[in-house]
Motif scaffolding. Structure first.
Motif, mmCIF file in Angstrom:
data_model
loop_
_atom_site.group_PDB
_atom_site.id
_atom_site.type_symbol
_atom_site.label_atom_id
_atom_site.label_comp_id
_atom_site.label_asym_id
_atom_site.label_seq_id
_atom_site.Cartn_x
_atom_site.Cartn_y
_atom_site.Cartn_z
ATOM 1 N N ALA B 211 0.814 -1.227 0.000
ATOM 2 C CA ALA B 211 0.000 0.000 0.000
ATOM 3 C C ALA B 211 0.842 1.269 0.000
ATOM 4 N N CYS B 212 2.087 1.177 0.436
ATOM 5 C CA CYS B 212 2.884 2.401 0.648
ATOM 6 C C CYS B 212 3.106 3.175 -0.654
ATOM 7 N N PRO B 213 2.657 4.423 -0.734
ATOM 8 C CA PRO B 213 2.868 5.204 -1.956
ATOM 9 C C PRO B 213 4.306 5.676 -2.112
ATOM 10 N N ARG B 214 5.106 5.512 -1.062
ATOM 11 C CA ARG B 214 6.521 5.911 -1.131
ATOM 12 C C ARG B 214 7.432 4.702 -1.342
ATOM 13 N N ASP B 215 6.821 3.549 -1.550
ATOM 14 C CA ASP B 215 7.589 2.319 -1.805
ATOM 15 C C ASP B 215 8.575 1.973 -0.685
ATOM 16 N N ILE B 216 8.194 2.269 0.532
ATOM 17 C CA ILE B 216 9.036 1.895 1.668
ATOM 18 C C ILE B 216 8.845 0.407 1.933
ATOM 19 N N HIS B 217 9.931 -0.307 2.206
ATOM 20 C CA HIS B 217 9.829 -1.735 2.526
ATOM 21 C C HIS B 217 9.451 -1.869 4.007
ATOM 22 N N ILE B 218 8.185 -1.644 4.258
ATOM 23 C CA ILE B 218 7.718 -1.514 5.650
ATOM 24 C C ILE B 218 7.849 -2.827 6.411
ATOM 25 N N THR B 219 7.427 -3.925 5.791
ATOM 26 C CA THR B 219 7.480 -5.209 6.497
ATOM 27 C C THR B 219 8.915 -5.547 6.872
ATOM 28 N N GLN B 220 9.842 -5.220 5.990
ATOM 29 C CA GLN B 220 11.258 -5.467 6.284
ATOM 30 C C GLN B 220 11.704 -4.613 7.479
ATOM 31 N N ALA B 221 11.265 -3.365 7.484
ATOM 32 C CA ALA B 221 11.639 -2.468 8.591
ATOM 33 C C ALA B 221 11.078 -2.993 9.923
ATOM 34 N N ILE B 222 9.842 -3.493 9.886
ATOM 35 C CA ILE B 222 9.260 -4.050 11.110
ATOM 36 C C ILE B 222 10.081 -5.265 11.555
ATOM 37 N N GLY B 223 10.505 -6.060 10.591
ATOM 38 C CA GLY B 223 11.351 -7.214 10.900
ATOM 39 C C GLY B 223 12.665 -6.782 11.547
ATOM 40 N N GLU B 224 13.216 -5.665 11.074
ATOM 41 C CA GLU B 224 14.476 -5.169 11.661
ATOM 42 C C GLU B 224 14.272 -4.732 13.109
ATOM 43 N N VAL B 225 13.115 -4.147 13.375
ATOM 44 C CA VAL B 225 12.820 -3.748 14.759
ATOM 45 C C VAL B 225 12.686 -4.991 15.639
ATOM 46 N N LYS B 226 12.026 -6.026 15.118
ATOM 47 C CA LYS B 226 11.895 -7.283 15.872
ATOM 48 C C LYS B 226 13.276 -7.875 16.164
ATOM 49 N N LEU B 227 14.134 -7.849 15.153
ATOM 50 C CA LEU B 227 15.483 -8.397 15.342
ATOM 51 C C LEU B 227 16.273 -7.591 16.371
ATOM 52 N N ALA B 228 16.080 -6.267 16.356
ATOM 53 C CA ALA B 228 16.775 -5.419 17.337
ATOM 54 C C ALA B 228 16.359 -5.797 18.754
ATOM 55 N N MET B 229 15.092 -6.178 18.904
ATOM 56 C CA MET B 229 14.616 -6.608 20.227
ATOM 57 C C MET B 229 15.315 -7.894 20.676
ATOM 58 N N VAL B 230 15.540 -8.767 19.723
ATOM 59 C CA VAL B 230 16.119 -10.066 20.051
ATOM 60 C C VAL B 230 17.634 -9.959 20.242
ATOM 61 N N THR B 231 18.302 -9.262 19.310
ATOM 62 C CA THR B 231 19.769 -9.220 19.360
ATOM 63 C C THR B 231 20.308 -7.999 20.084
ATOM 64 N N GLY B 232 19.521 -6.935 20.153
ATOM 65 C CA GLY B 232 19.976 -5.696 20.785
ATOM 66 C C GLY B 232 20.864 -4.866 19.878
ATOM 67 N N LYS B 233 21.122 -5.347 18.658
ATOM 68 C CA LYS B 233 22.029 -4.629 17.758
ATOM 69 C C LYS B 233 21.287 -3.510 17.020
ATOM 70 N N LEU B 234 21.860 -2.320 17.062
ATOM 71 C CA LEU B 234 21.185 -1.163 16.471
ATOM 72 C C LEU B 234 21.900 -0.624 15.236
ATOM 73 N N ASP B 235 22.945 -1.286 14.786
ATOM 74 C CA ASP B 235 23.683 -0.787 13.609
ATOM 75 C C ASP B 235 23.369 -1.607 12.361
#
Lengths: 137, 235
Positions: B211-235
């Motif tokens: 749906a994003c009109p700006r073509d942002i890979h939103i699901t991927q970004a949400i996945g990155e946030v989930k991974l940050a929760m698990v690994t704590g890595k922010l880079d």
């Protein structure tokens, strides 16, 4: 520049996150068990000279009396461990899936707590019954 | 070409429930859906209500459901949606009037993400700016493109089920700061996102990305946030 890493206590690692990770690992575990089961089945079938129908029969109706391969393989400790692992992994994975769906529809914290307690209790009881059936036949 | 436009109408002062009205207008295939709406409002029915501002895909005001999918009316051409168009308000938010929805729950969720720079450390020795390498900037480049149009959040089945879920747009706002090397509020945001109505509600349906009109890979970004929760890595 040094990488930024948050300690466990500061990254919101709670029940939700644990379940999310658990669900991902259980999927991988399921595939692993399925592949291991197939390879094991094919190896044992080759040893016993089974045809394709026997292999399918063993795969979908394990431990049936009268089925030579099923009786032979299904009774082993390894087969029981494999089936137990599969049941527990599938049950854990499925429970989290149901919880996720219920959480979509129950937004009140009290209802969510009750639905979670009910589903998790149900899963524990179902798993115990499954273990009893697997190990006592 | 003649375009038949079926539009959802609802006036809370007159109607108990919404209904559809159909309009026939002359339009060019290169016209935008927003042009057609302006044509109807200007020449056929002045009571039609819809949001618009910049009309060039930057402000995100005119997100709506066009033929069943979320789009910006100002970025959708008639030739891409055909001569029969159905236009409805965004799903999951209460309709205020016609195509206008109440955006309060959406912005309430946005505010929970602390969408601003948090850094209490003293300034660098030169007293000027906090420097960032191009690689560090690129880490959150995708999420800076969000225009808060709500097309993603209102296409999400988890948000349809409960607007308590923060939704993809709010998580994107959090992503933009969590992975910013100059920010120090990642922990607070991850604590908020780890709640029951946080990222756990995302079932990776990918509706948001489509749906994003700006073509942002939103699901991927949400996945990155989930991974940050698990690994704590922010880079």
């Amino acid at each position: 520049m040094a990488g930024r890493t948050l300690p466990l206590s500061k990254r919101g690692f709670n029940f939700e996150t644990t379940m999310w990770v658990f669900t991902r690992f259980t999927v991988v575990a399921m595939y692993g068990l399925i592949i291991a089961g197939l390879i094991g089945g094919l190896m044992m079938s080759a040893k016993t000279g089974a045809n394709l129908a026997d292999i399918f029969y063993w795969a979908f109706f394990p431990n049936k009396a009268g089925n030579v391969i099923g009786a032979y393989i299904g009774a082993t400790i390894l087969a029981k461990l494999m089936v137990s692992a599969f049941v527990l992994v599938v049950c854990g994975h499925g429970v989290h899936g149901v919880l996720e769906i219920l959480d979509d529809y129950f937004s009140a914290p009290r209802v969510r707590r009750w639905s979670r307690n009910f589903i998790i209790s149900y899963a524990v009881v179902a798993s115990l019954i499954a273990m009893y059936v697997i190990w006592n036949r | 070409m003649e375009v038949t436009v079926k539009i959802f109408r609802y006036n809370p002062e007159q109607d108990k429930r919404g209904h559809y009205e159909t309009y026939k207008v002359e339009a060019d295939e290169n016209d935008r859906v927003l042009d057609v709406l302006e044509l109807i409002k200007g020449h056929t029915d002045g009571s039609l209500a819809f949001r618009r501002s910049c009309a060039h895909g930057v402000c995100g005001s005119d997100a709506m459901r066009i033929n069943g999918r979320n789009h910006l009316a100002c970025k959708t051409l008639i030739r891409d949606v055909g001569a029969n168009i159905t236009i409805e308000p965004l799903l999951g938010l209460k309709v205020a009037k016609d195509l206008i929805v109440d955006m309060d729950p959406f912005f309430d969720n946005y505010k929970k993400m602390l969408p601003y720079m948090i850094n209490d450390s003293p300034l660098p020795a030169d007293g000027k700016e906090r420097l960032q390498s191009p690689e560090q900037r690129a880490r959150f480049d995708e999420s800076t493109k969000c225009i808060m149009c709500a097309a993603c959040t209102t296409s999400c089945p988890s948000f349809w089920a409960s607007d308590e879920y923060y939704g993809p747009a709010a998580i994107i706002a959090a992503h933009r700061f969590i992975f910013d090397s100059r920010d120090e509020g990642a922990s607070e945001r991850l604590q908020v996102l780890s709640e029951t109505d946080g990222v756990a509600r995302c079932h990776t349906a990918f509706n948001c990305t489509n749906a994003c009109p700006r073509d942002i890979h939103i699901t991927q970004a949400i996945g990155e946030v989930k991974l940050a929760m698990v690994t704590g890595k922010l880079d």
